[in-house]
Design an enzyme around this catalytic site. Structure first.
Site, mmCIF file in Angstrom:
data_model
loop_
_atom_site.group_PDB
_atom_site.id
_atom_site.type_symbol
_atom_site.label_atom_id
_atom_site.label_comp_id
_atom_site.label_asym_id
_atom_site.label_seq_id
_atom_site.Cartn_x
_atom_site.Cartn_y
_atom_site.Cartn_z
ATOM 1 N N SER A 1 4.565 7.471 2.921
ATOM 2 C CA SER A 1 3.429 8.194 3.253
ATOM 3 C C SER A 1 2.174 7.368 3.953
ATOM 4 C CB SER A 1 2.808 8.760 1.741
ATOM 5 O OG SER A 1 2.683 7.568 0.759
ATOM 6 N N ASP B 1 7.263 5.739 0.058
ATOM 7 C CA ASP B 1 7.798 6.966 0.695
ATOM 8 C C ASP B 1 7.547 6.873 2.003
ATOM 9 O OD1 ASP B 1 5.281 7.265 0.199
ATOM 10 O OD2 ASP B 1 5.561 9.507 -0.519
ATOM 11 N N THR C 1 -4.651 -24.234 3.416
ATOM 12 C CA THR C 1 -3.540 -24.681 4.143
ATOM 13 C C THR C 1 -3.241 -23.666 5.239
ATOM 14 O OG1 THR C 1 -2.153 -24.046 2.588
ATOM 15 C CG2 THR C 1 -2.600 -26.221 2.425
ATOM 16 N N HIS D 1 -1.231 -13.397 -1.288
ATOM 17 C CA HIS D 1 -2.571 -13.741 -0.717
ATOM 18 C C HIS D 1 -2.689 -15.331 -0.365
ATOM 19 C CE1 HIS D 1 -4.933 -10.016 -2.776
ATOM 20 N NE2 HIS D 1 -4.263 -9.733 -1.739
ATOM 21 N N GLY E 1 4.383 6.289 -4.386
ATOM 22 C CA GLY E 1 5.757 5.729 -4.230
ATOM 23 C C GLY E 1 6.129 5.108 -2.994
ATOM 24 N N PRO F 1 -5.580 -1.093 -6.064
ATOM 25 C CA PRO F 1 -6.578 -1.849 -6.826
ATOM 26 C C PRO F 1 -7.808 -2.529 -5.800
ATOM 27 C CG PRO F 1 -4.879 -3.161 -6.721
ATOM 28 C CD PRO F 1 -4.283 -1.820 -5.763
ATOM 29 N N VAL G 1 0.756 4.246 -3.398
ATOM 30 C CA VAL G 1 0.380 5.457 -3.271
ATOM 31 C C VAL G 1 1.422 6.189 -3.090
ATOM 32 C CG1 VAL G 1 -1.200 6.857 -2.043
ATOM 33 C CG2 VAL G 1 -1.704 4.372 -2.237
ATOM 34 N N HIS H 1 0.821 -1.309 -0.009
ATOM 35 C CA HIS H 1 0.010 -0.123 0.187
ATOM 36 C C HIS H 1 0.845 1.286 -0.090
ATOM 37 C CE1 HIS H 1 -4.283 -1.200 0.987
ATOM 38 N NE2 HIS H 1 -3.798 -2.161 0.299
ATOM 39 N N ASP H 2 1.971 1.106 0.783
ATOM 40 C CA ASP H 2 2.961 2.105 0.597
ATOM 41 C C ASP H 2 3.428 2.545 -0.838
ATOM 42 O OD1 ASP H 2 4.245 4.490 1.516
ATOM 43 O OD2 ASP H 2 6.019 3.287 1.664
HETATM 44 C C1 HEM Z 1 -3.609 -7.236 -7.156
HETATM 45 C C2 HEM Z 1 -4.297 -6.570 -6.552
HETATM 46 C C3 HEM Z 1 -4.806 -6.615 -5.031
HETATM 47 C C4 HEM Z 1 -5.987 -6.602 -4.307
HETATM 48 C C5 HEM Z 1 -7.267 -6.234 -5.146
HETATM 49 C C6 HEM Z 1 -5.800 -6.789 -2.932
HETATM 50 C C7 HEM Z 1 -6.817 -6.689 -1.949
HETATM 51 C C8 HEM Z 1 -6.647 -7.165 -0.576
HETATM 52 C C9 HEM Z 1 -7.724 -7.083 0.168
HETATM 53 C C10 HEM Z 1 -9.126 -6.518 -0.073
HETATM 54 C C11 HEM Z 1 -7.304 -7.773 1.324
HETATM 55 C C12 HEM Z 1 -8.045 -7.816 2.626
HETATM 56 C C13 HEM Z 1 -8.124 -6.370 3.290
HETATM 57 C C14 HEM Z 1 -8.801 -6.562 4.615
HETATM 58 O O1 HEM Z 1 -9.858 -7.247 4.926
HETATM 59 O O2 HEM Z 1 -8.480 -5.896 5.593
HETATM 60 C C15 HEM Z 1 -6.026 -7.986 1.172
HETATM 61 C C16 HEM Z 1 -5.425 -8.606 2.041
HETATM 62 C C17 HEM Z 1 -3.617 -8.791 1.893
HETATM 63 N N1 HEM Z 1 -3.268 -8.462 0.797
HETATM 64 FE FE1 HEM Z 1 -3.749 -7.815 -1.332
HETATM 65 N N2 HEM Z 1 -4.518 -7.115 -2.793
HETATM 66 C C18 HEM Z 1 -3.778 -6.833 -3.771
HETATM 67 C C19 HEM Z 1 -2.381 -7.257 -4.157
HETATM 68 C C20 HEM Z 1 -1.589 -7.280 -3.300
HETATM 69 C C21 HEM Z 1 -0.176 -7.330 -3.211
HETATM 70 C C22 HEM Z 1 0.602 -6.945 -4.503
HETATM 71 C C23 HEM Z 1 0.159 -7.627 -2.022
HETATM 72 C C24 HEM Z 1 1.769 -7.910 -1.414
HETATM 73 C C25 HEM Z 1 2.709 -7.994 -2.301
HETATM 74 C C26 HEM Z 1 -0.965 -8.039 -1.133
HETATM 75 C C27 HEM Z 1 -0.672 -8.405 -0.071
HETATM 76 C C28 HEM Z 1 -1.895 -8.781 1.040
HETATM 77 C C29 HEM Z 1 -1.581 -9.293 2.263
HETATM 78 C C30 HEM Z 1 -0.237 -9.606 2.743
HETATM 79 C C31 HEM Z 1 -3.033 -9.352 2.716
HETATM 80 C C32 HEM Z 1 -3.167 -9.726 4.037
HETATM 81 C C33 HEM Z 1 -3.298 -8.519 5.235
HETATM 82 C C34 HEM Z 1 -3.424 -8.662 6.657
HETATM 83 O O3 HEM Z 1 -3.215 -9.847 7.173
HETATM 84 O O4 HEM Z 1 -3.641 -7.968 7.343
HETATM 85 N N3 HEM Z 1 -2.003 -7.792 -1.944
HETATM 86 N N4 HEM Z 1 -5.640 -7.701 -0.116
#
Ligand code: HEM
Length: 331
Positions: free
Chosen positions: A78, A76, A244, A192, A74, A162, A72, A68-69
């Site tokens: 933010s 940085d 898993t 994920h 870059g 996204p 948005v 997320h950093d």
């Molecule tokens: C491809 C587009 C992506 C979308 C639409 C997306 C969306 C989401 C959403 C909706 C959640 C759940 C948020 C919540 O309920 O609090 C989530 C969790 C997560 N996302 Fe993504 N994500 C994307 C890409 C990524 C990328 C690129 C990464 C890291 C390289 C990432 C890492 C994670 C992680 C680790 C979680 C779990 C966070 C936690 O346990 O607090 N996601 N994502």
């Protein structure tokens, strides 16, 4: 002599990271703090490892904060800025993320060994890498030398991050604006495989009818945890990986995509086709499912590449914050 699998992972991840020219082109370098703060990376690693030992879900929190950093304005830091009277709407006021207090603690530990040397943007990058070491079992160099920015604007979050409801072409377009390609999208979505989400991101695929791309048995079990939106329960936590170990970063995500056992439309749509990419992303899902070591190397390379998005380096306006939640001249 045969090489131990763990060493192979380290080696391939190093290669992937080295091949990623983006960070270097962006002015970052390996071991930026080797002489100015030799304890920096070890300090971050020790604190992160301790936090993950205490709470195994924390690795995912750091990785998502870094994403997320970077998406948005870059990488940085933010995302870390608290609202102030002059700027009450910082990025963190929009999407709730976990781990802010934890990052502040890591920064305090780093400040205790080297004051005002290591930026919060780099601390976040190291914490994400160290989370991958702790939760995924593979290691790689994370280039450093980022400065912290001065601004954080809530309205920029939804332009950059996204949506989980996005279809494949929307995801490809979003990643392209960050200089990331289809492979980066597929590879980074593997994050994920661990961490948490909330029912409100999943219920649109469950009610009033189940998304036909979701495995029916998986959907039935999920409905027991996530009630229909009108019955509340949107804030109930569920694991991203319900098949898993939900605290292990791995290529399991791709098995889950292939079997219709992922939570978001944005995950499942990787199996779709677009006029420009054909079935390329679906083929990548299959390949990453079959080749866990190759995925680790690709993931390491893509994290380094993501970590180079629009960074501020020594020739840009930026600073090394004293604390991560505020700029040095708070206002
Ligand atoms: C491809 C587009 C992506 C979308 C639409 C997306 C969306 C989401 C959403 C909706 C959640 C759940 C948020 C919540 O309920 O609090 C989530 C969790 C997560 N996302 Fe993504 N994500 C994307 C890409 C990524 C990328 C690129 C990464 C890291 C390289 C990432 C890492 C994670 C992680 C680790 C979680 C779990 C966070 C936690 O346990 O607090 N996601 N994502």
């Amino acid at each position: 002599m045969a090489m131990a699998p763990s060493k192979v992972v380290v080696l391939m991840a190093f290669m992937a990271a080295a091949l990623s020219s983006v960070s270097m082109a962006a002015g970052l370098q390996h071991g930026f703090y080797y002489s100015s703060c030799p304890q920096a990376e070890d300090t971050v690693r020790n604190v992160v490892q301790g936090m993950i030992n205490n709470d195994p879900t924390m690795g995912a929190a750091f990785v998502r904060l870094f994403f997320h950093d970077c998406f948005v304005r870059g990488c940085d830091a933010s995302i870390l800025l608290d609202p102030t009277t002059s700027n009450p709407q910082t990025e963190k006021t929009t999407i709730p993320l976990r781990g802010y207090d934890a990052v502040n603690k890591i920064k305090a530990a780093v400040e205790a060994v080297c004051s005002r040397v290591v930026s919060c943007a780099d601390i976040l990058a190291f914490a994400a890498r160290d989370s991958i070491v702790a939760s995924g079992g593979f290691n790689f160099h994370m280039p450093s030398g980022r400065l912290d920015g001065f601004r954080s604007i809530a309205d920029e979050v939804f332009q950059g991050i996204p949506s989980p409801a996005f279809q494949l072409q929307e995801l490809l377009d979003n990643f392209a604006t960050k200089g990331l390609n289809a492979e980066d999208l597929v590879v980074l979505s593997g994050a994920h495989s661990f961490g948490l989400t909330h029912c409100n991101f999943v219920t649109p695929r469950l009610y009033p009818t189940v998304d036909p791309t979701m495995n029916a048995t998986f959907a039935a079990a999920l409905k027991k945890v996530c009630p229909p939106p009108r019955n509340g329960g949107g804030f109930i936590s569920v694991s991203n990986n319900r098949v898993t170990d939900p605290n292990k970063l791995s290529n399991q995500f791709y098995h889950n995509v292939a079997s219709g056992q992922v939570l978001f439309t944005s995950d499942q749509t990787l199996m779709d086709q677009t006029p420009t990419t054909g079935n390329k992303t679906a083929a990548m899902v299959t390949d990453n499912a079959a080749n866990p070591i190759a995925w680790m190397a690709r993931f390491a390379g893509a994290m380094v590449k993501m970590g180079g998005i629009e960074v501020l380096t020594r020739t840009d306006p930026g600073e090394v914050r004293k604390v991560c939640f505020a700029t040095n001249n708070v206002g």
